[in-house]
Motif scaffolding. Structure first.
Motif, PDB file in Angstrom:
ATOM      1  N   PHE A  34       0.833  -1.206   0.000  1.00  0.00           N
ATOM      2  CA  PHE A  34       0.000   0.000   0.000  1.00  0.00           C
ATOM      3  C   PHE A  34       0.869   1.259   0.000  1.00  0.00           C
ATOM      4  N   LEU A  35       1.899   1.293   0.855  1.00  0.00           N
ATOM      5  CA  LEU A  35       2.768   2.468   0.904  1.00  0.00           C
ATOM      6  C   LEU A  35       3.546   2.638  -0.397  1.00  0.00           C
ATOM      7  N   GLY A  36       3.934   1.523  -1.023  1.00  0.00           N
ATOM      8  CA  GLY A  36       4.604   1.614  -2.315  1.00  0.00           C
ATOM      9  C   GLY A  36       3.712   2.236  -3.374  1.00  0.00           C
ATOM     10  N   THR A  37       2.419   1.897  -3.341  1.00  0.00           N
ATOM     11  CA  THR A  37       1.468   2.489  -4.289  1.00  0.00           C
ATOM     12  C   THR A  37       1.304   3.983  -4.042  1.00  0.00           C
ATOM     13  N   LEU A  71       6.526   1.578 -15.919  1.00  0.00           N
ATOM     14  CA  LEU A  71       6.186   0.263 -16.458  1.00  0.00           C
ATOM     15  C   LEU A  71       7.442  -0.490 -16.909  1.00  0.00           C
ATOM     16  N   ILE A  72       8.336   0.217 -17.603  1.00  0.00           N
ATOM     17  CA  ILE A  72       9.564  -0.419 -18.068  1.00  0.00           C
ATOM     18  C   ILE A  72      10.409  -0.876 -16.890  1.00  0.00           C
ATOM     19  N   MET A  73      10.553  -0.039 -15.878  1.00  0.00           N
ATOM     20  CA  MET A  73      11.356  -0.398 -14.712  1.00  0.00           C
ATOM     21  C   MET A  73      10.754  -1.591 -13.971  1.00  0.00           C
ATOM     22  N   GLU A  74       9.430  -1.601 -13.849  1.00  0.00           N
ATOM     23  CA  GLU A  74       8.779  -2.702 -13.150  1.00  0.00           C
ATOM     24  C   GLU A  74       8.922  -4.008 -13.925  1.00  0.00           C
ATOM     25  N   GLY A  75       8.815  -3.934 -15.259  1.00  0.00           N
ATOM     26  CA  GLY A  75       8.958  -5.145 -16.064  1.00  0.00           C
ATOM     27  C   GLY A  75      10.362  -5.692 -16.064  1.00  0.00           C
ATOM     28  N   ARG A  76      11.363  -4.815 -16.071  1.00  0.00           N
ATOM     29  CA  ARG A  76      12.757  -5.272 -16.178  1.00  0.00           C
ATOM     30  C   ARG A  76      13.375  -5.619 -14.823  1.00  0.00           C
ATOM     31  N   THR A  77      13.056  -4.836 -13.796  1.00  0.00           N
ATOM     32  CA  THR A  77      13.695  -5.041 -12.490  1.00  0.00           C
ATOM     33  C   THR A  77      12.730  -5.500 -11.411  1.00  0.00           C
ATOM     34  N   GLY A  78      11.419  -5.381 -11.680  1.00  0.00           N
ATOM     35  CA  GLY A  78      10.431  -5.732 -10.663  1.00  0.00           C
ATOM     36  C   GLY A  78      10.124  -4.603  -9.699  1.00  0.00           C
ATOM     37  N   GLN A  79      10.714  -3.434  -9.913  1.00  0.00           N
ATOM     38  CA  GLN A  79      10.541  -2.330  -8.964  1.00  0.00           C
ATOM     39  C   GLN A  79      10.179  -1.026  -9.668  1.00  0.00           C
ATOM     40  N   THR A  80       9.149  -0.388  -9.176  1.00  0.00           N
ATOM     41  CA  THR A  80       8.879   1.012  -9.477  1.00  0.00           C
ATOM     42  C   THR A  80       9.602   1.849  -8.417  1.00  0.00           C
ATOM     43  N   LEU A  81       9.464   3.165  -8.485  1.00  0.00           N
ATOM     44  CA  LEU A  81      10.076   3.997  -7.449  1.00  0.00           C
ATOM     45  C   LEU A  81       9.491   3.687  -6.078  1.00  0.00           C
ATOM     46  N   GLY A  82       8.171   3.465  -6.045  1.00  0.00           N
ATOM     47  CA  GLY A  82       7.536   3.152  -4.772  1.00  0.00           C
ATOM     48  C   GLY A  82       7.975   1.803  -4.218  1.00  0.00           C
ATOM     49  N   LYS A  83       8.039   0.795  -5.056  1.00  0.00           N
ATOM     50  CA  LYS A  83       8.488  -0.528  -4.603  1.00  0.00           C
ATOM     51  C   LYS A  83       9.947  -0.485  -4.151  1.00  0.00           C
ATOM     52  N   LYS A  84      10.767   0.272  -4.869  1.00  0.00           N
ATOM     53  CA  LYS A  84      12.168   0.375  -4.476  1.00  0.00           C
ATOM     54  C   LYS A  84      12.317   1.074  -3.135  1.00  0.00           C
ATOM     55  N   ALA A  85      11.515   2.103  -2.922  1.00  0.00           N
ATOM     56  CA  ALA A  85      11.578   2.829  -1.654  1.00  0.00           C
ATOM     57  C   ALA A  85      11.150   1.962  -0.479  1.00  0.00           C
ATOM     58  N   LEU A  86      10.224   1.040  -0.706  1.00  0.00           N
ATOM     59  CA  LEU A  86       9.726   0.165   0.366  1.00  0.00           C
ATOM     60  C   LEU A  86      10.481  -1.161   0.430  1.00  0.00           C
ATOM     61  N   GLY A  87      11.426  -1.381  -0.470  1.00  0.00           N
ATOM     62  CA  GLY A  87      12.213  -2.603  -0.437  1.00  0.00           C
ATOM     63  C   GLY A  87      11.435  -3.843  -0.834  1.00  0.00           C
ATOM     64  N   ILE A  88      10.563  -3.710  -1.827  1.00  0.00           N
ATOM     65  CA  ILE A  88       9.790  -4.858  -2.300  1.00  0.00           C
ATOM     66  C   ILE A  88       9.969  -4.982  -3.813  1.00  0.00           C
ATOM     67  N   ARG A  89       9.581  -6.150  -4.345  1.00  0.00           N
ATOM     68  CA  ARG A  89       9.828  -6.413  -5.759  1.00  0.00           C
ATOM     69  C   ARG A  89       8.720  -7.298  -6.322  1.00  0.00           C
ATOM     70  N   LEU A  90       8.305  -7.007  -7.552  1.00  0.00           N
ATOM     71  CA  LEU A  90       7.309  -7.806  -8.268  1.00  0.00           C
ATOM     72  C   LEU A  90       8.028  -8.835  -9.130  1.00  0.00           C
TER      73      LEU A  90
END
Length: 202
Positions: free
Chosen positions: A84-87, A126-145
């Motif tokens: 939620f915080l990543g979003t 979208l490109i960052m999430e597809g290639r690395t699994g992380q958006t800026l929000g996911k990276k800030a929260l230390g999570i990965r898709l």
């Protein structure tokens, strides 16, 4: 002609101290390896890719995908609060371009710039999430898709499909967005459709 005649080889007496050539000598192939051929009992060279008998086998893993570092019996799923915080952080990234669109009601140029900035940020995320699994929000929260099957990023195409599948999460009073609260794999409906999970990367 007598049996003792030197012209009759069958009548000559045999001298035990001077046997004929080859008499009593071991023949090649009986107990001795021939030149260029491995003898019986010597290590044989195995076929390429097949270790010979008696050699230790190399430890092998699961014949599918290799286990990812840090994965145990269960991947370290991200909890609902982290997601939620990543979003929220991802939404804040669009705040400045959105303000330009609002201010552009009186200045069309600002609205165009703001609209292009929103589109560019969305594509970049979208490109960052597809290639690395992380958006800026996911990276800030230390999570990965990642993919549930092998722990690798989804790829740009599947990341886009997952975003489209989020409409399923908004059905039935946004139940899909809350589903990670009690789901064993912390998945939304979109995650289940795309076989994706969100894990802790730290």
């Amino acid at each position: 002609m007598s049996f003792g005649s030197p012209n009759n080889p069958y009548g000559q007496p045999q001298n035990p101290q001077n046997p004929p050539s080859g008499y009593g000598q071991p023949q090649p192939g009986y107990g001795q390896p021939q030149q260029g051929q491995p003898g019986y009992g010597y290590p044989q060279q195995g076929q390429p890719g097949i270790p010979p008998q008696g050699y230790p086998q190399q430890p092998g893993g699961y014949p599918g995908y290799p286990q990812q570092p840090g994965y145990g019996a269960q991947p370290p799923y991200a909890n609902w609060g982290q997601r939620f915080l990543g979003t929220i952080v991802d939404g804040l990234v669009f705040l400045v371009p959105y303000l330009l669109v609002i201010l552009g009601r009186d200045t069309p140029a600002l609205a165009v710039i703001g609209g292009l900035a929103i589109f560019a940020v969305a594509i970049w995320q979208l490109i960052m999430e597809g290639r690395t699994g992380q958006t800026l929000g996911k990276k800030a929260l230390g999570i990965r898709l990642v993919r549930e099957s092998d722990g690798q990023p989804l790829g740009i195409g599947m990341a886009f499909v997952r975003r489209l599948a989020h409409f399923l999460d908004s059905l039935a009073c946004y139940l899909g967005w809350l589903w990670p609260l009690w789901d064993a794999k912390k998945q939304t409906f979109a995650d289940k459709v795309c076989s994706s999970i969100v894990i802790r990367s730290q």
